[in-house]
Design an enzyme around this catalytic site. Sequence first.
Site, PDB file in Angstrom:
ATOM      1  N   ASP A  37      13.197  -0.477   7.044  1.00 14.22           N
ATOM      2  CA  ASP A  37      12.182  -0.086   8.031  1.00 14.22           C
ATOM      3  C   ASP A  37      12.761   0.516   9.305  1.00 14.22           C
ATOM      4  O   ASP A  37      12.273   0.225  10.417  1.00 14.22           O
ATOM      5  CB  ASP A  37      11.317  -1.296   8.406  1.00 14.22           C
ATOM      6  CG  ASP A  37      10.575  -1.888   7.222  1.00 14.22           C
ATOM      7  OD1 ASP A  37      10.596  -1.288   6.134  1.00 14.22           O
ATOM      8  OD2 ASP A  37       9.976  -2.960   7.389  1.00 14.22           O
ATOM      9  N   LYS A 110       7.245  -0.544   0.704  1.00 13.97           N
ATOM     10  CA  LYS A 110       6.782  -1.928   0.646  1.00 13.97           C
ATOM     11  C   LYS A 110       5.552  -2.120   1.525  1.00 13.97           C
ATOM     12  O   LYS A 110       5.256  -1.300   2.405  1.00 13.97           O
ATOM     13  CB  LYS A 110       7.882  -2.897   1.071  1.00 13.97           C
ATOM     14  CG  LYS A 110       8.242  -2.865   2.549  1.00 13.97           C
ATOM     15  CD  LYS A 110       9.256  -3.945   2.857  1.00 13.97           C
ATOM     16  CE  LYS A 110       9.674  -3.942   4.321  1.00 13.97           C
ATOM     17  NZ  LYS A 110       8.575  -4.256   5.248  1.00 13.97           N
ATOM     18  N   CYS A 148      11.082  -8.628   8.685  1.00 14.22           N
ATOM     19  CA  CYS A 148      11.448  -8.049   7.386  1.00 14.22           C
ATOM     20  C   CYS A 148      12.925  -8.222   7.034  1.00 14.22           C
ATOM     21  O   CYS A 148      13.259  -8.366   5.861  1.00 14.22           O
ATOM     22  CB  CYS A 148      11.041  -6.583   7.334  1.00 14.22           C
ATOM     23  SG  CYS A 148       9.245  -6.379   7.460  1.00 14.22           S
TER      24      CYS A 148
END
Length: 212
Positions: A37, A110, A148
């Site tokens: 990310d 995701k 995450c």
Amino acid sequence: MSTQHSTEPRPSASLREVSGLDSRPAGLSRSVLILIDIQNTYRTGVMALDGVEEALAAGARLLERARAAGTPVVHVIHDGGEGGPYDIRAHIGALSDEVAPREGEPVVVKQFPNSFHQTELEKVLTELGAAPGSGKELVIAGFMTHMCVNYTTQGAFNLGYRPTVVAEATATRALTAPDGTVVPAATLQRAALTMITDLFATVVPTVDALPA
């Protein structure tokens, strides 16, 4: 004559130590690099992270090292749907240019904090020769540390991998605690990395500290 006692708390043994797990950091050349990310989401606006530009620069250096070593790289991107800060169809949710994937580098989309949950990540790693138990290790970096990065590292550990997290290539933000006080980003960062290193992974402080 008075005796002064230190108020510094004594740390407990880590769960890794108690369990006899190997805490040596992964070597980059025998690993797969997972960048989580590293999106424009975190550089501006409501989700801007503390120290994000420095962490992004560290992530770019880590990526450069991995490519130079021939280490496979997997990019993970969070899709939160259209119109929000995680809209991967817009500039705000795109992977940052400094770590943009090259041709042949897989991108896994995701929708949950654990990058393995309902994604192709485990399949992609297997195709790269890094199935659990293969001897290949994982090097993990990205955003956010407490979210995450944390949950992906746990997911990797639960699948049988031996992850290593690169601390300077991670970042988080200040949050409000349940009692209403503010937890500074630096405090949350340190706590999240400490939680990770207790069991789920080895944490190295810098890109340069990661063995070749």
